[in-house]
Design a protein around this motif. Structure first.
Motif, PDB file in Angstrom:
ATOM      1  N   LEU A  26       0.827  -1.208   0.000  1.00  0.00           N
ATOM      2  CA  LEU A  26       0.000   0.000   0.000  1.00  0.00           C
ATOM      3  C   LEU A  26       0.860   1.255   0.000  1.00  0.00           C
ATOM      4  O   LEU A  26       1.650   1.482   0.923  1.00  0.00           O
ATOM      5  CB  LEU A  26      -0.910  -0.004   1.233  1.00  0.00           C
ATOM      6  CG  LEU A  26      -1.946   1.110   1.366  1.00  0.00           C
ATOM      7  CD1 LEU A  26      -2.978   1.030   0.254  1.00  0.00           C
ATOM      8  CD2 LEU A  26      -2.621   1.034   2.737  1.00  0.00           C
ATOM      9  N   ASN A  28       1.275   5.589  -0.161  1.00  0.00           N
ATOM     10  CA  ASN A  28       0.678   6.609   0.709  1.00  0.00           C
ATOM     11  C   ASN A  28      -0.482   7.320   0.017  1.00  0.00           C
ATOM     12  O   ASN A  28      -0.736   7.140  -1.174  1.00  0.00           O
ATOM     13  CB  ASN A  28       1.739   7.593   1.222  1.00  0.00           C
ATOM     14  CG  ASN A  28       2.302   8.488   0.120  1.00  0.00           C
ATOM     15  OD1 ASN A  28       1.596   8.951  -0.763  1.00  0.00           O
ATOM     16  ND2 ASN A  28       3.606   8.739   0.181  1.00  0.00           N
ATOM     17  N   GLU A  29      -1.182   8.147   0.794  1.00  0.00           N
ATOM     18  CA  GLU A  29      -2.435   8.728   0.321  1.00  0.00           C
ATOM     19  C   GLU A  29      -2.249   9.887  -0.645  1.00  0.00           C
ATOM     20  O   GLU A  29      -3.234  10.378  -1.211  1.00  0.00           O
ATOM     21  CB  GLU A  29      -3.280   9.173   1.518  1.00  0.00           C
ATOM     22  CG  GLU A  29      -2.601  10.184   2.407  1.00  0.00           C
ATOM     23  CD  GLU A  29      -3.339  10.411   3.719  1.00  0.00           C
ATOM     24  OE1 GLU A  29      -4.521  10.034   3.798  1.00  0.00           O
ATOM     25  OE2 GLU A  29      -2.732  10.968   4.642  1.00  0.00           O
ATOM     26  N   CYS A  31      -0.187   9.489  -3.312  1.00  0.00           N
ATOM     27  CA  CYS A  31       0.016   8.751  -4.564  1.00  0.00           C
ATOM     28  C   CYS A  31       0.851   9.548  -5.563  1.00  0.00           C
ATOM     29  O   CYS A  31       0.494   9.685  -6.734  1.00  0.00           O
ATOM     30  CB  CYS A  31      -1.317   8.332  -5.187  1.00  0.00           C
ATOM     31  SG  CYS A  31      -1.148   7.089  -6.504  1.00  0.00           S
ATOM     32  N   SER A  35       5.514   7.055  -4.463  1.00  0.00           N
ATOM     33  CA  SER A  35       4.598   6.124  -3.805  1.00  0.00           C
ATOM     34  C   SER A  35       4.093   5.062  -4.768  1.00  0.00           C
ATOM     35  O   SER A  35       4.072   3.865  -4.454  1.00  0.00           O
ATOM     36  CB  SER A  35       3.416   6.900  -3.211  1.00  0.00           C
ATOM     37  OG  SER A  35       2.443   6.016  -2.705  1.00  0.00           O
ATOM     38  N   VAL A  61      -1.464  -1.612  -4.282  1.00  0.00           N
ATOM     39  CA  VAL A  61      -2.682  -0.797  -4.255  1.00  0.00           C
ATOM     40  C   VAL A  61      -2.283   0.676  -4.207  1.00  0.00           C
ATOM     41  O   VAL A  61      -1.527   1.090  -3.319  1.00  0.00           O
ATOM     42  CB  VAL A  61      -3.573  -1.155  -3.054  1.00  0.00           C
ATOM     43  CG1 VAL A  61      -4.743  -0.176  -2.952  1.00  0.00           C
ATOM     44  CG2 VAL A  61      -4.103  -2.582  -3.183  1.00  0.00           C
ATOM     45  N   ASN A  63      -3.155   4.291  -3.286  1.00  0.00           N
ATOM     46  CA  ASN A  63      -4.004   4.710  -2.162  1.00  0.00           C
ATOM     47  C   ASN A  63      -4.838   5.952  -2.461  1.00  0.00           C
ATOM     48  O   ASN A  63      -4.890   6.904  -1.664  1.00  0.00           O
ATOM     49  CB  ASN A  63      -3.122   4.934  -0.931  1.00  0.00           C
ATOM     50  CG  ASN A  63      -3.887   4.798   0.366  1.00  0.00           C
ATOM     51  OD1 ASN A  63      -5.086   4.579   0.374  1.00  0.00           O
ATOM     52  ND2 ASN A  63      -3.182   4.945   1.482  1.00  0.00           N
ATOM     53  N   ARG A  92      -7.597   2.283  -4.346  1.00  0.00           N
ATOM     54  CA  ARG A  92      -8.069   2.030  -2.988  1.00  0.00           C
ATOM     55  C   ARG A  92      -9.581   1.742  -2.934  1.00  0.00           C
ATOM     56  O   ARG A  92     -10.040   0.942  -2.124  1.00  0.00           O
ATOM     57  CB  ARG A  92      -7.722   3.228  -2.098  1.00  0.00           C
ATOM     58  CG  ARG A  92      -8.099   3.060  -0.638  1.00  0.00           C
ATOM     59  CD  ARG A  92      -7.352   1.861  -0.010  1.00  0.00           C
ATOM     60  NE  ARG A  92      -7.858   1.574   1.311  1.00  0.00           N
ATOM     61  CZ  ARG A  92      -7.378   2.113   2.426  1.00  0.00           C
ATOM     62  NH1 ARG A  92      -6.367   2.966   2.366  1.00  0.00           N
ATOM     63  NH2 ARG A  92      -7.877   1.788   3.589  1.00  0.00           N
ATOM     64  N   LEU A 110       3.500  -1.327   4.079  1.00  0.00           N
ATOM     65  CA  LEU A 110       3.393   0.101   3.785  1.00  0.00           C
ATOM     66  C   LEU A 110       4.663   0.568   3.084  1.00  0.00           C
ATOM     67  O   LEU A 110       5.771   0.303   3.559  1.00  0.00           O
ATOM     68  CB  LEU A 110       3.214   0.903   5.071  1.00  0.00           C
ATOM     69  CG  LEU A 110       2.075   0.491   6.007  1.00  0.00           C
ATOM     70  CD1 LEU A 110       2.086   1.365   7.267  1.00  0.00           C
ATOM     71  CD2 LEU A 110       0.730   0.574   5.308  1.00  0.00           C
ATOM     72  N   LEU A 116       0.027   4.750   9.775  1.00  0.00           N
ATOM     73  CA  LEU A 116      -1.295   4.741   9.158  1.00  0.00           C
ATOM     74  C   LEU A 116      -2.082   5.985   9.563  1.00  0.00           C
ATOM     75  O   LEU A 116      -2.064   6.381  10.730  1.00  0.00           O
ATOM     76  CB  LEU A 116      -2.072   3.496   9.592  1.00  0.00           C
ATOM     77  CG  LEU A 116      -1.581   2.162   9.023  1.00  0.00           C
ATOM     78  CD1 LEU A 116      -2.152   1.008   9.834  1.00  0.00           C
ATOM     79  CD2 LEU A 116      -1.971   2.035   7.557  1.00  0.00           C
ATOM     80  N   ASP A 120      -7.282   4.632   8.612  1.00  0.00           N
ATOM     81  CA  ASP A 120      -6.766   3.290   8.314  1.00  0.00           C
ATOM     82  C   ASP A 120      -6.208   2.586   9.547  1.00  0.00           C
ATOM     83  O   ASP A 120      -5.567   1.538   9.428  1.00  0.00           O
ATOM     84  CB  ASP A 120      -5.651   3.374   7.259  1.00  0.00           C
ATOM     85  CG  ASP A 120      -6.185   3.702   5.878  1.00  0.00           C
ATOM     86  OD1 ASP A 120      -7.394   3.510   5.661  1.00  0.00           O
ATOM     87  OD2 ASP A 120      -5.398   4.153   5.031  1.00  0.00           O
TER      88      ASP A 120
END
Length: 372
Positions: A26, A28-29, A31, A35, A61, A63, A92, A110, A116, A120
């Protein structure tokens, strides 16, 4: 077809197949390119190390929701150039991690982050590995079952490449090497010491990757290609710009968006219709405050500026003071005009090597004082 492209074309089948366990890598948010490529290549490595009856499914994935992928202009450009198309990616909102965890079959590694976000937190018991290049956060996992690789280098892809070289160097064909190489070059501003991001390990790993590519790449040409792709925001609205590369910090009853934009903050504010779009963005995202971090890179010269938008005057003054004084004034902020935008203050940033990785700990420390 190169092996990593073949792997990516099969990940959705892997996701839907029956496995003793599913291992999700996964990102990070935000992206960003680091990442996304870290997640893809590290999942490719873990997949290659599976064997026999103990094999598990491994998928990367990204995120972010699939709808936000077009906002990541440098990611879409670089992956597509290497044969990895959007329809082969898992986003995601296309995988139910909560259901997988409830079934007891989920493992999570991660990459490009090691703590997280609150939304999450439920995944914590499933985390088995971490690969990140940020300074170690006090809230980092401490469980012995979690394999932690956290080292402050310029790019997470440097650490991913190092792992591939150590565990299965045969994976480093020209396509996989190029994916990693370009990301490292972008993250370190073409290995430029003046940007204060590059480390000796980044330089060594990039050199090793370049030797695997034929003809050897021009780092300057790769850097220019990726910076142009990242800066191509001509078709994006203000709201899309703010969602293009964003992290969220919470604490003390506040939710703060921290958005990086590939242009000067002063230019961005000029597109905000006197702050109307900023107010709308705060309302739709549920933020109480927004930090906008601007960056431009011309001929490898980096400039940075920063804006704080917050309708609450007291909070705005508090966080501004924290940013100016945090870590001994490391950001080197100097006030600049805010282009008539109300509820906003803007600054030139003297320390051009201080990216969001420096800003976030200062912000989180301030939020922690509110909590305490």
């Amino acid at each position: 077809m190169f092996p990593i492209v073949k792997f990516m074309n099969a990940v959705k089948k892997t996701l839907s197949a029956r496995w003793p366990a599913l291992h999700v890598v996964l990102g990070n948010e935000s992206c960003d390119l680091d990442s996304a490529v870290s997640a893809i290549v590290y999942a490719f490595l873990l997949h290659s190390l599976q064997n026999g009856e103990e094999a598990v499914g491994v998928v990367p994935v990204l995120n972010i929701p699939a709808s936000e992928y077009p906002l990541k202009t440098e990611v879409t450009h670089w992956l597509q150039k290497h044969g990895i198309l959007q329809n082969s990616l898992i986003f995601r909102d296309e995988v139910n991690l909560s259901r997988l965890q409830e079934g007891g079959s989920l493992r999570v590694t991660l990459v490009d982050h090691h703590v997280l976000p609150p939304a999450d937190a439920y995944l914590e018991s499933s985390v088995v590995g971490v690969l990140d290049h940020r300074p170690l956060d006090p809230n980092a996992p401490t469980n012995e079952r979690v394999t932690m690789i956290v080292e402050p280098v310029g790019s997470c892809c440097t650490l991913v490449a190092e792992q591939v070289m150590a565990k299965n160097p045969a994976l480093l064909d020209p396509v996989t090497a190029s994916l990693l190489y370009g990301t490292i070059i972008l993250d370190t501003v073409n290995l430029n010491p003046a940007a204060k991001r590059v480390t000796p390990k980044d330089i060594e790993v990039a050199s090793q990757l370049a030797r695997l590519m034929s003809p050897p790449p021009s780092s300057l040409e790769v850097f220019q290609e990726l910076t142009e792709a990242k800066a191509d925001v001509s078709g994006l609205t203000c709201d899309q710009l703010l969602r293009k590369d964003v992290k969220v910090a919470t604490g003390g009853g506040l939710c703060v968006g921290v958005a990086s934009v590939p242009l000067r903050v002063t230019d961005f504010l000029g597109r905000s219709e006197g702050g109307r779009y900023l107010a709308e963005h705060l309302a739709t995202q549920g933020y109480q405050m927004l930090l906008v971090l601007g960056i431009t890179i011309t001929q490898e010269t980096v400039t940075r500026d920063l804006a704080v938008y917050c309708p609450d005057t007291h909070l705005r003054e508090q966080v501004t003071s924290a940013l100016m004084e945090g870590q001994g004034g490391v950001l080197q902020l100097a006030p600049q005009e805010c282009d008539g935008v109300e509820s906003c203050v803007a600054f030139r940033q003297g320390n051009v090597g201080a990216s969001r990785k420096v800003v976030m700990p200062i912000l989180k420390a301030w939020l922690a004082t509110r909590t305490s």
